[in-house]
Design a protein around this motif. Structure first.
Motif, PDB file in Angstrom:
ATOM      1  N   MET A  43      72.759  79.054  37.208  1.00  0.00           N
ATOM      2  CA  MET A  43      72.767  77.597  37.090  1.00  0.00           C
ATOM      3  C   MET A  43      71.363  77.091  36.780  1.00  0.00           C
ATOM      4  N   ARG A  44      70.363  77.681  37.449  1.00  0.00           N
ATOM      5  CA  ARG A  44      68.975  77.273  37.217  1.00  0.00           C
ATOM      6  C   ARG A  44      68.589  77.538  35.755  1.00  0.00           C
ATOM      7  N   VAL A  69      70.039  74.899  33.538  1.00  0.00           N
ATOM      8  CA  VAL A  69      69.266  73.662  33.670  1.00  0.00           C
ATOM      9  C   VAL A  69      67.966  73.773  32.868  1.00  0.00           C
ATOM     10  N   GLN A  70      67.322  74.941  32.959  1.00  0.00           N
ATOM     11  CA  GLN A  70      66.059  75.132  32.242  1.00  0.00           C
ATOM     12  C   GLN A  70      66.266  75.116  30.732  1.00  0.00           C
ATOM     13  N   GLY A 102      68.375  73.320  29.305  1.00  0.00           N
ATOM     14  CA  GLY A 102      68.703  71.962  28.901  1.00  0.00           C
ATOM     15  C   GLY A 102      70.180  71.747  28.612  1.00  0.00           C
ATOM     16  N   LEU A 135      72.534  71.512  30.868  1.00  0.00           N
ATOM     17  CA  LEU A 135      73.042  70.530  31.837  1.00  0.00           C
ATOM     18  C   LEU A 135      71.879  69.977  32.655  1.00  0.00           C
ATOM     19  N   THR A 136      72.078  68.777  33.233  1.00  0.00           N
ATOM     20  CA  THR A 136      71.001  68.176  34.011  1.00  0.00           C
ATOM     21  C   THR A 136      70.901  68.895  35.351  1.00  0.00           C
ATOM     22  N   PRO A 137      69.734  68.819  35.985  1.00  0.00           N
ATOM     23  CA  PRO A 137      69.599  69.412  37.305  1.00  0.00           C
ATOM     24  C   PRO A 137      70.672  68.928  38.277  1.00  0.00           C
ATOM     25  N   VAL A 138      70.978  67.635  38.219  1.00  0.00           N
ATOM     26  CA  VAL A 138      71.978  67.105  39.141  1.00  0.00           C
ATOM     27  C   VAL A 138      73.353  67.696  38.855  1.00  0.00           C
ATOM     28  N   GLN A 139      73.696  67.850  37.566  1.00  0.00           N
ATOM     29  CA  GLN A 139      74.978  68.478  37.229  1.00  0.00           C
ATOM     30  C   GLN A 139      75.023  69.920  37.721  1.00  0.00           C
ATOM     31  N   GLY A 140      73.924  70.626  37.569  1.00  0.00           N
ATOM     32  CA  GLY A 140      73.860  72.009  38.028  1.00  0.00           C
ATOM     33  C   GLY A 140      74.088  72.109  39.523  1.00  0.00           C
ATOM     34  N   VAL A 141      73.439  71.232  40.263  1.00  0.00           N
ATOM     35  CA  VAL A 141      73.581  71.223  41.721  1.00  0.00           C
ATOM     36  C   VAL A 141      75.023  70.907  42.104  1.00  0.00           C
ATOM     37  N   LEU A 185      77.295  73.805  41.538  1.00  0.00           N
ATOM     38  CA  LEU A 185      77.049  74.844  42.529  1.00  0.00           C
ATOM     39  C   LEU A 185      77.707  74.496  43.857  1.00  0.00           C
ATOM     40  N   LEU A 186      77.649  73.240  44.251  1.00  0.00           N
ATOM     41  CA  LEU A 186      78.219  72.827  45.531  1.00  0.00           C
ATOM     42  C   LEU A 186      79.737  72.812  45.481  1.00  0.00           C
TER      43      LEU A 186
END
Lengths: 317, 317
Positions: free
Chosen positions: A296-297, A300-301, A303, A305-311, A314-315
């Motif tokens: 996921m990281r 995000v890196q 580009g 998906l946004t960091p928030v979408q990645g989080v 994951l949740l």
């Protein structure tokens, strides 16, 4: 609730055995799950016997003579029958793996004193980890009968805030060089100080007195953080021993002037909250696949998906 | 995957409409769950259009002339056709509720410039919260076509580390008073600086040159954090405009000398990790009874159980 069998180190620790204390602290520094469980049993065993010490944080920029000052203060106290433990917090040793502080050669007299115990900074782990272990080491030293705990920090980082959150008061050491004495001292550290000491006053008494006056002025500009106590500025010489009793008198005055019980209860709440956050995070890490977080990281890196979408993804999983 | 309908603000934002940008940033600052969801959709919409700006962090102790310098730099860039956004990070405003930074009266010329946008520090929330919102504001400004983002911090706290983690480079402003110029500057902040500028050089050119030399010496003592780039020390006067082009030339030189893509990828990973930790903690809080945490904390404070036991009991339930 049945009383569980105490940990094998509990009784020798409470009897004040130095080797048991050293082993107990080592146990709290271990990251092996069985060691962690043992350390927690031990801490639960001895907690009712802890809390009966004067906890003093000490800091100052490199070159200010911290080791010499702590040795002078420690020997003076130990000679009077106090049992003195010196702990060091140095997060930089967490990176280098080696501990630059608390090595016993820095305090030759105190090291061999029968009433003193010196423990280097735990190495490895984050600043938070070093801080947690130091809190636990304070508890263990108190259970072993040490009634003065001196916690030393390097004075260049964020560890001062952490140490101020686990000690009764904070002593800031400075140098007598007029004009320079505030240089290099972070304002944030200055704001933590309850007692300021111009060390090495023997080298230039006039300059030390001037530095003391300037420090006093600087302190009046800050909002007192432990009212009704107002931070004081003193002069001392670790080399000649001059001023050391006055520093200790101010430590006592501070403890009488403030509501120490309330302060310690608040500190315990912070300790609890820190541990809870850490435990919640560790439990999450244990429950997910590390590769999944990594993937996921990477997304995000890249580009995609946004960091928030990645989080969020994951949740959900 | 079907493309969802974009958020109503997405198109006007991408068209560079200032009102849409202001509304979008306000949306990311809201703590209402429906606003948070909208803000995340908006960020996801515009993320592919972000990332095309020069991100500069700026700091300096109070009195150094940050506002005047940022205004001078900003107007100079905006006059050349750059679109300049100024964001402020001031965690102290989180406590007081009001924002002491970024208010528009501090930068009268830049405020009315058609190529500029000024946004005060978000108030409310923790330093982490302020930092997260600032990261998101950078993304939104970039999506709205701003190609220079100046992020200002107060220079007395920990926000500098946070801002260094979201900008391409960090500019430290200092004063020409010889002997004083390093006073009050935290070593930690000095270590973050890529470009140091002695501001107000017009007041005393000789002193400014001396300060510049001293800064250069101090910088050589630090380990370069973005090798092969070596931090530089310049002189400038925000009042006369002297030195401003040279500062910008160094910003460009820094960007050419370093691997910016790698730096930004690493920053995105940190952003992701911060958000993940925060989200895991929020989910835990939502799942437990706040009264239960409070009761356990009270037990720990009363000394009936250790912090670790309290945490373990809470996690079991």
């Amino acid at each position: 609730m049945s009383t569980p069998t105490p940990h094998p180190l509990t009784l020798p620790l409470l009897a004040g055995e130095r080797r048991a204390l050293a082993k107990a602290i080592t146990l709290t520094e271990s990251t092996r799950p069985d060691h962690e469980a043992q350390a927690q049993q031990l801490l639960a065993d001895v907690l009712p016997r802890a809390g009966k010490s004067v906890r003093v944080g000490l800091t100052g920029v490199p070159g200010v003579g911290k080791s010499t000052f702590i040795e002078a203060l420690g020997v003076w106290l130990a000679d009077q029958g106090h049992r003195v433990a010196v702990l060091a917090v140095d997060p930089s040793s967490a990176r280098t793996g080696g501990s630059i502080m608390g090595d016993k050669t820095r305090m030759p007299q105190l090291t061999v004193h029968p009433n003193a115990y010196i423990r280097p900074s735990p190495s490895g782990g984050t600043l938070g980890g070093v801080a947690r272990r130091t809190r636990e080491a304070i508890t263990l030293c108190e259970a072993a009968g040490f009634d003065v705990i001196l916690v030393e920090t390097v004075g260049v980082g964020q560890s001062e805030t952490q140490v101020a959150a686990m000690t009764d008061l904070f002593v800031l050491l400075t140098l007598p060089n007029a004009g320079d004495e505030l240089q290099g001292i972070k304002r944030g550290i200055m704001e933590l100080a309850d007692v300021c000491v111009v060390n090495k006053a023997d080298t230039n008494l006039q300059a030390a007195t001037r530095a003391q006056t300037e420090l006093r002025t600087a302190l009046t500009l800050l909002t007192p953080h432990d009212a009704p106590w107002r931070p004081v500025a003193l002069k001392a010489s670790a080399l000649s021993g001059q001023g050391i009793p006055e520093v200790w008198a101010q430590v006592q005055a501070y403890r009488e002037a403030t509501d120490l019980d309330a302060k310690r209860r608040a500190q315990t709440a912070v300790w609890f909250d820190d541990l809870l956050r850490e435990a919640v995070w560790r439990r999450f890490q244990a429950g997910v696949d590390a590769g999944q977080i990594q993937a996921m990281r990477a997304g995000v890196q890249a580009g995609t998906l946004t960091p928030v979408q990645g989080v969020a993804a994951l949740l959900r999983s």
